[in-house]
Design an enzyme around this catalytic site. Structure first.
Site, PDB file in Angstrom:
ATOM      1  N   LYS A   9     -51.173-120.370  -5.320  1.00 48.81           N
ATOM      2  CA  LYS A   9     -50.715-119.264  -4.697  1.00 48.81           C
ATOM      3  C   LYS A   9     -51.050-119.314  -2.839  1.00 48.81           C
ATOM      4  CE  LYS A   9     -49.688-117.988  -8.757  1.00 48.81           C
ATOM      5  NZ  LYS A   9     -48.710-117.410  -9.437  1.00 48.81           N
TER       6      LYS A   9
ATOM      7  N   LYS B 197     -28.631 -96.855 -25.160  1.00 47.17           N
ATOM      8  CA  LYS B 197     -29.679 -96.969 -26.254  1.00 47.17           C
ATOM      9  C   LYS B 197     -29.476 -98.081 -27.141  1.00 47.17           C
ATOM     10  CE  LYS B 197     -32.855 -94.666 -29.418  1.00 47.17           C
ATOM     11  NZ  LYS B 197     -32.973 -93.966 -30.438  1.00 47.17           N
TER      12      LYS B 197
ATOM     13  N   LYS C 154     -55.170-120.674  -9.535  1.00 48.38           N
ATOM     14  CA  LYS C 154     -54.257-119.698  -9.038  1.00 48.38           C
ATOM     15  C   LYS C 154     -54.552-119.879  -7.493  1.00 48.38           C
ATOM     16  CE  LYS C 154     -52.590-114.920 -10.149  1.00 48.38           C
ATOM     17  NZ  LYS C 154     -52.890-113.918 -10.966  1.00 48.38           N
TER      18      LYS C 154
ATOM     19  N   ASN D 194     -47.612-102.900 -19.773  1.00 47.21           N
ATOM     20  CA  ASN D 194     -49.173-103.453 -20.183  1.00 47.21           C
ATOM     21  C   ASN D 194     -49.960-102.231 -20.048  1.00 47.21           C
ATOM     22  OD1 ASN D 194     -50.060-103.403 -17.493  1.00 47.21           O
ATOM     23  ND2 ASN D 194     -48.500-104.943 -16.985  1.00 47.21           N
TER      24      ASN D 194
END
Ligand SMILES: Cc1cc2nc3c(=O)[nH]c(=O)nc-3n(C[C@H](O)[C@H](O)[C@H](O)COP(=O)(O)O)c2cc1C
Length: 396
Positions: free
Chosen positions: A340, A287, A336, A208
């Site tokens: 959590k 690969k 959250k 990311n």
């Protein structure tokens, strides 16, 4: 760091030319920078350059007649927030270790009782000479901070330890020593930062856009507040911060292993890393060759590190998570918090300009059981300080 009175002492080492960028960046950040030079330093860099960059008269002569009748070296020493000597020659280290004050720089240094940072820079043999080592140890025993020399090619042609660290590293060390509010003294802080990379084959991975900046600023803010900090960091282009134990990781599994292994010893855990939620079910040994048509990768869930930390959270431990969303930010981030078992969730918007990946600013909202605390657009450095102050300082 801004609005500080910073004294930069320059002695006669070849690395003196590199100090111009430090003076310039300290000044740009809004500090009052005063340069003091030894006679020998002027062989390597001109007082005019440093005077122009610092915006203050360069101080060189102990006995100059001044329009201002105050004893200059004492007045300057009194108003300093921090005194850095960079580069510090073997000669000047020997002098300050023994209280010698035979020029403007050393006299001011002896008169100053602010935090002091010494940046030794010299040939490896000069540095490793037991006399120099004893002098450095003596300076440390008087409470002066010593920035370890870097290794590499030296101007004399040798290769080894003795290089002056880059200006950005010296600046980071100054920020560490100048800070007076040590409200995290004696605390252990664990921070995760940056992206993870989930390998598909030996050459490709899924990742990311996280730059790691927010997590690094949090780690530095905790260090500046006196904490012992461990930073578990995914691949990034940032410099290792001074005085922080940096543990590099690659994948979400690596991150989970390093973080969970350190949970019990940590007082505060800040999960700022952008951890992959999914990883390929298997990693090809070779690969993957291209072929015509569509291609899909079966993925499986990674360990939910924040949830795992929340489950094992001990009494008094503070757990701070991050939530980055493209829609329904506050609603999703608030869910959250409970799911959590975190104490705080920092809701991080990437929809707003000036927030999110890569940039030096951020817009976050601190979510706790008591409600929402938006911080507005701030530098990531300031955002980090404000998060720590809000989540940690008020617990005391
Ligand atoms: C070209 C040249 C480069 C030098 N570089 C260094 C150096 O990097 N580190 C050091 O400790 N001394 C270095 N020296 C020796 C110092 O300049 C010398 O010890 C001087 O007396 C230091 O004075 P000061 O500490 O008052 O500035 C160098 C000398 C020369 C001629």
């Amino acid at each position: 760091m801004k609005d500080k009175c910073v004294l930069v002492g320059i002695s006669g080492g070849i690395a003196a030319f590199k100090i111009c960028s430090l003076v310039s960046s300290l000044k740009k950040k809004g500090n009052d920078v005063h340069v003091l030079m030894t006679k020998e330093a002027e062989q390597f860099v001109t007082p005019l350059t440093l005077q122009t960059l610092s915006g203050n008269r360069v101080i060189r002569d102990l006995f100059s007649l001044d329009e201002n009748p105050e004893v200059h070296h004492i007045a300057l020493a009194r108003k300093a927030d921090v005194f850095v000597i960079a580069p510090a020659t073997g000669n000047i280290i020997a002098k300050i270790a023994n209280g010698i004050a035979d020029d403007m720089l050393t006299s001011t240094f002896l008169a100053a009782d602010c935090p002091k940072l010494i940046v030794p820079a010299m040939n490896t043999y000069m540095l490793e000479n037991p006399v120099t080592q004893d002098n450095i140890a003596k300076c440390a025993s008087y409470g002066m901070h010593i920035l370890d020399s870097a290794s590499g090619y030296l101007a004399c042609g040798d290769t080894g330890k003795g290089r002056m660290p880059e200006a950005s590293v010296i600046q980071d060390a100054i920020e560490m020593v100048v800070s007076k509010d040590r409200y995290l003294s004696g605390k252990r802080v664990l921070v995760s930062a940056g992206p993870t990379r989930e390998a598909l084959d030996p050459v490709r991975y899924v990742t990311n856009h996280s730059s790691g900046k927010m997590g690094y600023e949090l780690a530095k803010a905790a260090r500046n507040a006196g904490a012992e900090v461990t930073l578990v960091a995914g691949a990034n282009n940032l410099e290792d911060p001074v005085g922080i134990d940096v543990i590099p990781i690659v994948s979400a599994a690596d991150l989970a292993e390093e973080i969970l292994a350190r949970q019990s010893e940590s007082d505060i855990i800040i999960m700022a890393a952008a951890v992959a939620d999914y990883t390929p079910v298997s990693r090809a040994d070779q690969k993957i060759k291209k072929s015509e048509g569509e291609f899909s990768i079966p993925m499986k869930r990674t360990v939910d590190v924040l949830a795992a930390l929340g489950k094992r959270k001990r009494e008094g431990q503070i757990l701070i998570g991050f939530a980055m969303e493209t829609q329904n930010l506050i609603e999703n981030a608030s869910k959250k918090l409970a799911a959590k078992n975190a104490d705080y969730i920092i809701a991080n918007s990437i929809a707003d300009e000036g927030a999110g990946f890569g940039v030096d600013t951020n817009i976050v909202t601190i979510i706790s059981k008591e409600g929402l605390n938006p911080l507005g657009l701030l530098s990531k450095e300031e955002t980090a300080e404000r998060i720590l102050e809000f989540c940690v300082k008020r617990e005391d």
